[in-house]
Scaffold this motif. Structure first.
Motif, mmCIF file in Angstrom:
data_model
loop_
_atom_site.group_PDB
_atom_site.id
_atom_site.type_symbol
_atom_site.label_atom_id
_atom_site.label_comp_id
_atom_site.label_asym_id
_atom_site.label_seq_id
_atom_site.Cartn_x
_atom_site.Cartn_y
_atom_site.Cartn_z
ATOM 1 N N MET A 1 0.845 -1.197 0.000
ATOM 2 C CA MET A 1 0.000 0.000 0.000
ATOM 3 C C MET A 1 0.877 1.242 0.000
ATOM 4 N N ALA A 2 0.594 2.194 -0.875
ATOM 5 C CA ALA A 2 1.348 3.441 -0.943
ATOM 6 C C ALA A 2 0.636 4.504 -0.115
ATOM 7 N N THR A 3 1.390 5.218 0.700
ATOM 8 C CA THR A 3 0.814 6.243 1.560
ATOM 9 C C THR A 3 0.552 7.517 0.776
ATOM 10 N N LEU A 4 -0.575 8.141 1.056
ATOM 11 C CA LEU A 4 -0.904 9.426 0.456
ATOM 12 C C LEU A 4 -0.335 10.513 1.355
ATOM 13 N N THR A 5 0.753 11.142 0.945
ATOM 14 C CA THR A 5 1.419 12.134 1.780
ATOM 15 C C THR A 5 0.701 13.475 1.718
ATOM 16 N N ARG A 6 0.995 14.301 2.694
ATOM 17 C CA ARG A 6 0.415 15.637 2.717
ATOM 18 C C ARG A 6 0.846 16.439 1.492
ATOM 19 N N GLU A 7 2.094 16.274 1.074
ATOM 20 C CA GLU A 7 2.567 17.002 -0.093
ATOM 21 C C GLU A 7 1.818 16.567 -1.364
ATOM 22 N N SER A 8 1.542 15.282 -1.480
ATOM 23 C CA SER A 8 0.791 14.837 -2.660
ATOM 24 C C SER A 8 -0.650 15.333 -2.594
ATOM 25 N N GLU A 9 -1.222 15.360 -1.384
ATOM 26 C CA GLU A 9 -2.564 15.931 -1.210
ATOM 27 C C GLU A 9 -2.590 17.380 -1.693
ATOM 28 N N ASP A 10 -1.629 18.175 -1.214
ATOM 29 C CA ASP A 10 -1.586 19.587 -1.580
ATOM 30 C C ASP A 10 -1.379 19.763 -3.080
ATOM 31 N N PHE A 11 -0.500 18.929 -3.641
ATOM 32 C CA PHE A 11 -0.223 19.050 -5.067
ATOM 33 C C PHE A 11 -1.478 18.796 -5.890
ATOM 34 N N LEU A 12 -2.260 17.786 -5.528
ATOM 35 C CA LEU A 12 -3.466 17.464 -6.290
ATOM 36 C C LEU A 12 -4.503 18.583 -6.192
ATOM 37 N N GLU A 13 -4.579 19.229 -5.029
ATOM 38 C CA GLU A 13 -5.461 20.391 -4.898
ATOM 39 C C GLU A 13 -5.008 21.493 -5.850
ATOM 40 N N ASP A 14 -3.691 21.713 -5.913
ATOM 41 C CA ASP A 14 -3.146 22.757 -6.784
ATOM 42 C C ASP A 14 -3.321 22.392 -8.255
ATOM 43 N N LEU A 15 -3.214 21.108 -8.568
ATOM 44 C CA LEU A 15 -3.402 20.663 -9.942
ATOM 45 C C LEU A 15 -4.839 20.933 -10.399
ATOM 46 N N ALA A 16 -5.791 20.629 -9.543
ATOM 47 C CA ALA A 16 -7.189 20.891 -9.878
ATOM 48 C C ALA A 16 -7.404 22.381 -10.124
ATOM 49 N N GLU A 17 -6.739 23.210 -9.330
ATOM 50 C CA GLU A 17 -6.859 24.654 -9.508
ATOM 51 C C GLU A 17 -6.283 25.077 -10.865
ATOM 52 N N GLU A 18 -5.173 24.470 -11.256
ATOM 53 C CA GLU A 18 -4.569 24.788 -12.553
ATOM 54 C C GLU A 18 -5.472 24.378 -13.715
ATOM 55 N N LEU A 19 -6.185 23.304 -13.541
ATOM 56 C CA LEU A 19 -7.053 22.801 -14.602
ATOM 57 C C LEU A 19 -8.386 23.530 -14.664
ATOM 58 N N SER A 20 -8.727 24.227 -13.604
ATOM 59 C CA SER A 20 -10.064 24.806 -13.497
ATOM 60 C C SER A 20 -10.284 25.936 -14.501
ATOM 61 N N VAL A 21 -11.524 26.058 -14.881
ATOM 62 C CA VAL A 21 -11.939 27.121 -15.794
ATOM 63 C C VAL A 21 -12.171 28.394 -14.982
ATOM 64 N N PRO A 22 -11.693 29.540 -15.458
ATOM 65 C CA PRO A 22 -11.940 30.790 -14.729
ATOM 66 C C PRO A 22 -13.436 31.014 -14.515
ATOM 67 N N VAL A 23 -13.774 31.600 -13.399
ATOM 68 C CA VAL A 23 -15.183 31.891 -13.116
ATOM 69 C C VAL A 23 -15.793 32.708 -14.248
ATOM 70 N N SER A 24 -14.973 33.540 -14.882
ATOM 71 C CA SER A 24 -15.474 34.374 -15.978
ATOM 72 C C SER A 24 -16.023 33.534 -17.121
ATOM 73 N N ARG A 25 -15.470 32.314 -17.320
ATOM 74 C CA ARG A 25 -15.971 31.441 -18.379
ATOM 75 C C ARG A 25 -17.363 30.917 -18.042
ATOM 76 N N TYR A 26 -17.578 30.566 -16.779
ATOM 77 C CA TYR A 26 -18.917 30.131 -16.370
ATOM 78 C C TYR A 26 -19.911 31.277 -16.513
ATOM 79 N N GLU A 27 -19.476 32.469 -16.152
ATOM 80 C CA GLU A 27 -20.354 33.631 -16.268
ATOM 81 C C GLU A 27 -20.637 33.936 -17.733
ATOM 82 N N GLN A 28 -19.622 33.749 -18.575
ATOM 83 C CA GLN A 28 -19.780 33.949 -20.008
ATOM 84 C C GLN A 28 -20.795 32.962 -20.579
ATOM 85 N N ALA A 29 -20.688 31.709 -20.171
ATOM 86 C CA ALA A 29 -21.638 30.695 -20.626
ATOM 87 C C ALA A 29 -23.046 31.041 -20.172
ATOM 88 N N GLU A 30 -23.173 31.472 -18.932
ATOM 89 C CA GLU A 30 -24.479 31.824 -18.382
ATOM 90 C C GLU A 30 -25.091 32.996 -19.140
#
Length: 402
Positions: A1-30
Motif C-alpha cells: 500500500m502506498a501512503t498518500l502524503t500531505r505534499e501529494s494531497e496539496d499538489f493534487l489540490e493545486d493541480l485541480a486549480e490549474e485545470l479549473s476554468v476561470p469563473v469568468s468562463r462560467y459567467e460567459q456561458a451563463e
C-alpha cells in the motif's frame, strides 16, 4: 500500500486549480444562454408561445469543465432549448429543429455574429468571435418525463430522476421526418441532479463557508463558485485521459463514462487526493456485464448503456482499461512522494509536464524547508491500494437483458 502524503494531497489540490476554468468562463456561458433565452421570449418570437427554456448541460452544468489542452482549442458549451408547451404529437423532430433553427439564425444576425450558424446531428451551433474562445451547441428538445417514467416503471427500473427527461432531435434516425412518439431521449438535468446528490453534503458545507466569508446568503452562491473533491478528481482524470489519448482520440474514453464511474466510486471523501484514491480503486467495479456486453448504465435511465459502442469497437474497452491502469500507476507514484518535484514528474507523465509544473510552483517552499524532506503522512487507512489481479465485472441485481 502506498501512503498518500500531505505534499501529494496539496499538489493534487493545486493541480485541480490549474485545470479549473476561470469563473469568468462560467459567467460567459451563463450570459450566452440567458441572452438566447431572452431572444426567444421577445414579442416577435415565433416560439414564444411554446414556452422556450434554455439551459446549460454537460461539463459546464456539472462543474467539471477543464481548460483546453491548447490555446487553439475552444470551450464547448452544450445547451438545451426545451419548448415546454408543445408535445411530440404536434410535430416531427425535423419540424422542431427547423422551427428553432430559424430563431437561432435570426438571433445570430441580430448579434452581428460573423461565423455562420452550423448544424450538427442533434443541434445548432453558434460560433462566437475568435477572441471568445468558445462555441455553443443548442439541442432542440421537448418534455418527455411521462413517457420515460412510464417505460421505466413498467420495466421495473428506478424512475426517480425522470421528472426532467426530454425528447431530442437527431437527423440520422429513421423517425426524424415523421410525427411519432419515438424520439431519442436525454435527461441532462436529471443526470446533474444525480451527480450532485453524490456530493451534496460537502457542496452545501463549502457554499456555507464561502457565504460566511463574503457575507452573503447560501442561495446567492452559484454552484460553479465552489468545487468539491469529486469534481476536482473528475477534472484531473479527464486531463489525464486527454493526454493519454492525445494521438489516439478515436478510442479515448468519453467523459460521461469517466464522470459516471467516478461518481459511483466516490465515497464522500473530504479532499481531492482521498477522492482520487477511492475513485481509482473502485471505478471499474461499477462496470457490469449484461448479456456478454460491458454495461455502464445511465443513472437516470438504467436501460441506456454509456458503453454501448464498446461492443462494436472493442478497442475502446481495451483503451479504457489501459488508461485506468496507467492512471493508477501514475498517481500511485505521486502518492508515496513528499517532494513536490518528484510528485510533479510522476503526475506530469499523465496530465502533461507544463500543467504539472505550474501546479508544483503554486506553493514554492524556501530551499531547505522540512516540507521537502519529511513526509507529512495522511491518517492511517488512506492510501492507494490497487488489486494485483484483474477484476471481473458482474451483472448487477435488477438488470434485465437489453
Amino acid at each position: 500500500m502506498a501512503t498518500l502524503t500531505r505534499e501529494s494531497e496539496d499538489f493534487l489540490e493545486d493541480l485541480a486549480e490549474e485545470l479549473s476554468v476561470p469563473v469568468s468562463r462560467y459567467e460567459q456561458a451563463e450570459r450566452s444562454y440567458k441572452s438566447l433565452g431572452e431572444w426567444l421570449h421577445r414579442d416577435a418570437s415565433t416560439v414564444r408561445e411554446y414556452g422556450p427554456q434554455v439551459y446549460v448541460q454537460g461539463s459546464f452544468r456539472l462543474g467539471t469543465t477543464i481548460r483546453p489542452l491548447t490555446e487553439a482549442e475552444n470551450y464547448d458549451i452544450d445547451s438545451v432549448c426545451e419548448l415546454k408547451k408543445i408535445s411530440k404529437s404536434h410535430l416531427s423532430q425535423k419540424d422542431l429543429k427547423e422551427l428553432l433553427g430559424k430563431e437561432i439564425k435570426s438571433y445570430h444576425d441580430a448579434q452581428n455574429m460573423i461565423k455562420p450558424v452550423g448544424e450538427g446531428r442533434r443541434c445548432w451551433v453558434l460560433e462566437y468571435a475568435d477572441g471568445a474562445q468558445f462555441h455553443m451547441d443548442i439541442v432542440p428538445a421537448l418534455p418527455n418525463a411521462q413517457s420515460v417514467r412510464l417505460f421505466l416503471e413498467q420495466s421495473g427500473h428506478d424512475a426517480r430522476w425522470t421528472g426532467t427527461a426530454i425528447a431530442i432531435t437527431d437527423n440520422e434516425v429513421p423517425t426524424y421526418p415523421f410525427v411519432t412518439d419515438h424520439w431519442p431521449h436525454s435527461n441532462p438535468k436529471g443526470y446533474s441532479d444525480w451527480f450532485r446528490s453524490r456530493t451534496v453534503v460537502i457542496l452545501e458545507r463549502r457554499k456555507r463557508k464561502l457565504a460566511e466569508r463574503i457575507h452573503a446568503s447560501v442561495e446567492e452562491i452559484p454552484d460553479y463558485k465552489v468545487r468539491t473533491p469529486l469534481q476536482a478528481a473528475v477534472m484531473i482524470l479527464k486531463r489525464h485521459r486527454d493526454e493519454t489519448f492525445r494521438d489516439r482520440p478515436a478510442v479515448k474514453p468519453i467523459s460521461v463514462i469517466i464522470t459516471t464511474l467516478a461518481a459511483h466510486a466516490y465515497n464522500g471523501e473530504e479532499t481531492t487526493g482521498r477522492a482520487l484514491v477511492s475513485i481509482l480503486n473502485g471505478m471499474d467495479e461499477h462496470i457490469a456485464v449484461v448479456g456478454g456486453r460491458h454495461w455502464i448504465a445511465n443513472p437516470t435511465d438504467p436501460l441506456e448503456n454509456f458503453a454501448d459502442k464498446w461492443e462494436k469497437h472493442p478497442e475502446r474497452a481495451d483503451a479504457f482499461f489501459e488508461w485506468l491502469a496507467r492512471a493508477r500507476h501514475d498517481f500511485q507514484q505521486a502518492a508515496r512522494a513528499s517532494d513536490r518535484i518528484v510528485i510533479a514528474e510522476a503526475v506530469g507523465q499523465g496530465v502533461g509536464k507544463a500543467v504539472a509544473e505550474r501546479a508544483r510552483q503554486r506553493r514554492q517552499s524556501p530551499v531547505g524547508s522540512p516540507l521537502l524532506k519529511t513526509a507529512s503522512v495522511a491518517p492511517a487507512g488512506i492510501g492507494f491500494s490497487f488489486p494485483d489481479k484483474e477484476r471481473a465485472p458482474s451483472k448487477p441485481q435488477g438488470f434485465g437483458e437489453p
